[in-house]
Write a protein that holds these residues in place. Structure first.
Motif, short mmCIF file in Angstrom:
data_model
loop_
_atom_site.label_atom_id
_atom_site.label_comp_id
_atom_site.label_asym_id
_atom_site.label_seq_id
_atom_site.Cartn_x
_atom_site.Cartn_y
_atom_site.Cartn_z
N TYR A 173 36.07 -46.40 11.45
CA TYR A 173 36.87 -46.35 10.22
C TYR A 173 37.18 -47.74 9.65
O TYR A 173 38.15 -47.91 8.92
CB TYR A 173 38.18 -45.60 10.49
CG TYR A 173 37.98 -44.12 10.69
CD1 TYR A 173 37.93 -43.25 9.61
CD2 TYR A 173 37.83 -43.59 11.97
CE1 TYR A 173 37.73 -41.89 9.79
CE2 TYR A 173 37.63 -42.23 12.16
CZ TYR A 173 37.58 -41.39 11.06
OH TYR A 173 37.39 -40.04 11.25
N TRP A 174 36.35 -48.71 9.97
CA TRP A 174 36.60 -50.08 9.54
C TRP A 174 36.82 -50.19 8.03
O TRP A 174 37.74 -50.86 7.56
CB TRP A 174 35.44 -50.98 9.96
CG TRP A 174 35.62 -52.42 9.59
CD1 TRP A 174 35.01 -53.10 8.57
CD2 TRP A 174 36.47 -53.37 10.24
NE1 TRP A 174 35.43 -54.42 8.55
CE2 TRP A 174 36.33 -54.61 9.57
CE3 TRP A 174 37.35 -53.29 11.34
CZ2 TRP A 174 37.02 -55.76 9.94
CZ3 TRP A 174 38.05 -54.43 11.71
CH2 TRP A 174 37.88 -55.64 11.01
N ASN A 175 36.00 -49.50 7.25
CA ASN A 175 36.11 -49.59 5.79
C ASN A 175 37.38 -48.95 5.25
O ASN A 175 37.79 -49.24 4.12
CB ASN A 175 34.89 -48.94 5.13
CG ASN A 175 33.61 -49.74 5.37
OD1 ASN A 175 33.66 -50.96 5.53
ND2 ASN A 175 32.48 -49.07 5.40
N LYS A 176 37.99 -48.09 6.03
CA LYS A 176 39.22 -47.43 5.59
C LYS A 176 40.49 -48.14 6.05
O LYS A 176 41.57 -47.88 5.52
CB LYS A 176 39.26 -45.98 6.11
CG LYS A 176 38.33 -45.04 5.36
CD LYS A 176 38.63 -43.59 5.73
CE LYS A 176 37.79 -42.63 4.89
NZ LYS A 176 38.14 -41.22 5.14
N LYS B 61 33.31 -60.03 0.79
CA LYS B 61 31.90 -59.98 0.41
C LYS B 61 31.69 -59.80 -1.09
O LYS B 61 30.93 -60.52 -1.72
CB LYS B 61 31.19 -58.85 1.18
CG LYS B 61 31.11 -59.09 2.67
CD LYS B 61 30.35 -57.96 3.36
CE LYS B 61 30.24 -58.21 4.86
NZ LYS B 61 29.49 -57.13 5.55
N ARG C 241 42.80 -55.13 -0.75
CA ARG C 241 42.84 -53.72 -1.16
C ARG C 241 44.26 -53.20 -0.91
O ARG C 241 44.64 -52.93 0.23
CB ARG C 241 41.82 -52.91 -0.37
CG ARG C 241 40.38 -53.21 -0.76
CD ARG C 241 39.43 -52.22 -0.12
NE ARG C 241 39.78 -50.85 -0.45
CZ ARG C 241 39.13 -49.77 0.03
NH1 ARG C 241 38.12 -49.96 0.88
NH2 ARG C 241 39.49 -48.57 -0.29
N ASN D 262 38.68 -58.02 1.34
CA ASN D 262 37.32 -58.00 0.85
C ASN D 262 36.80 -59.43 0.74
O ASN D 262 37.24 -60.20 -0.12
CB ASN D 262 37.28 -57.32 -0.53
CG ASN D 262 35.93 -57.47 -1.20
OD1 ASN D 262 34.89 -57.43 -0.53
ND2 ASN D 262 35.93 -57.68 -2.51
#
Length: 277
Positions: free
Chosen positions: A64-67, A74, A82, A72
């Motif tokens: 769940y890294w992206n959540k 990149k 975020r 950010n």
């Protein structure tokens, strides 16, 4: 030594399976110790019982890294921070405060008086019954909270209160208690499960740090090998179990876990009554 490593592998499997299913990982570890005790000091066992869960937690971080990662670095066309994820972490921290306070203040007392087969078996049955009751009650209801963004701070506090129950009574299941709390206030099964996964990150990192500090970092080489083995196995198994659970609950409810808890709890109580354990 080799036999203890093999035991650590088995404990890692048990931890990886039961940490995320609402059946109580600590309860299963305590029961498993009755069947296959490790030949280690009581002090190290208390550390192992908690720190092995770090392997399972790292599986959540990976999947769940992206959540859960709010920065950010990149994409220059998007904000550096975020804020939706920062807001989610605010809710996670609020939900973790009650259990953290109890863990810090009463950890030794709870271990001494409640970490036993009778407490585990009793809570397995009671929470199992609660799952059956809540799932039947919600059978024809549409969930109020369908996304993590819909989850309010009030919801987080209520779910955190259920996590507190799990912190006090082994066999309750931290994931089981928080999922149950979420279902009771109208959170969908998927979101209740995901929020439970995220709650585990600060709780288990904090609990592990507390145990390691109390132990004093005085690990023997064999103890480090046992601990790392259990953590690695728990990590690998957790990845598989989390994926299975999230797929399963899209089409099914949690009743099967409720019945499993009840049956296992009754068996354990029966074994204790007849002096089998």
């Amino acid at each position: 030594m080799l036999f203890e490593i093999i035991k650590a592998i088995l404990y890692g499997i048990v931890e990886g399976v039961t940490e995320w299913l609402p059946v109580s990982s600590t309860g299963h570890m305590i029961l498993f110790e009755e069947i296959l005790p490790m030949k280690v000091s009581p002090e190290f066992w208390n550390v192992f019982l908690v720190v092995i869960q770090l392997g399972a937690i790292l599986a959540v971080v990976l999947l769940y890294w992206n959540k859960i990662f709010p920065f950010n670095f990149k994409n220059k066309n998007r904000p550096l921070i975020r804020y939706d994820i920062m807001n989610l972490w605010g809710k996670i921290i609020v939900a973790c405060v009650p259990a953290a306070i109890v863990g810090i203040l009463f950890d030794d007392i709870l271990e001494k008086y409640l970490y036993n087969s009778i407490t585990v078996a009793t809570m397995l049955v009671l929470v199992g019954i609660a799952f059956l009751f809540i799932e039947n009650k919600n059978k024809h209801k549409r969930a109020r909270v369908m996304t993590l963004q819909d989850l309010s701070y009030k919801d987080a506090i209520i779910i955190g209160a259920f996590q507190l129950i799990a912190a006090i009574f082994p066999g309750t299941s931290r994931s089981g208690a928080t999922i149950l709390g979420g279902l009771m206030i109208g959170v969908s099964r998927t979101i209740a499960a995901e929020f439970t996964f995220f709650l585990a990150i600060p709780v288990m990192f904090g609990a592990s740090l507390l145990k390691i500090v109390k132990f004093g970092l005085a690990f023997k080489g064999s103890e480090i090998a046992i601990l790392l083995t259990g953590m690695i196995v728990a990590f690998i198994v957790s990845i598989l179990v989390i994926r299975f659970l999230m797929s399963y609950i899209k089409k099914h409810d949690f009743k099967v876990f409720g019945w499993y808890r009840i049956v296992l709890g009754i068996i354990v109580l029966g074994c204790f009554f007849f002096h089998v354990i």
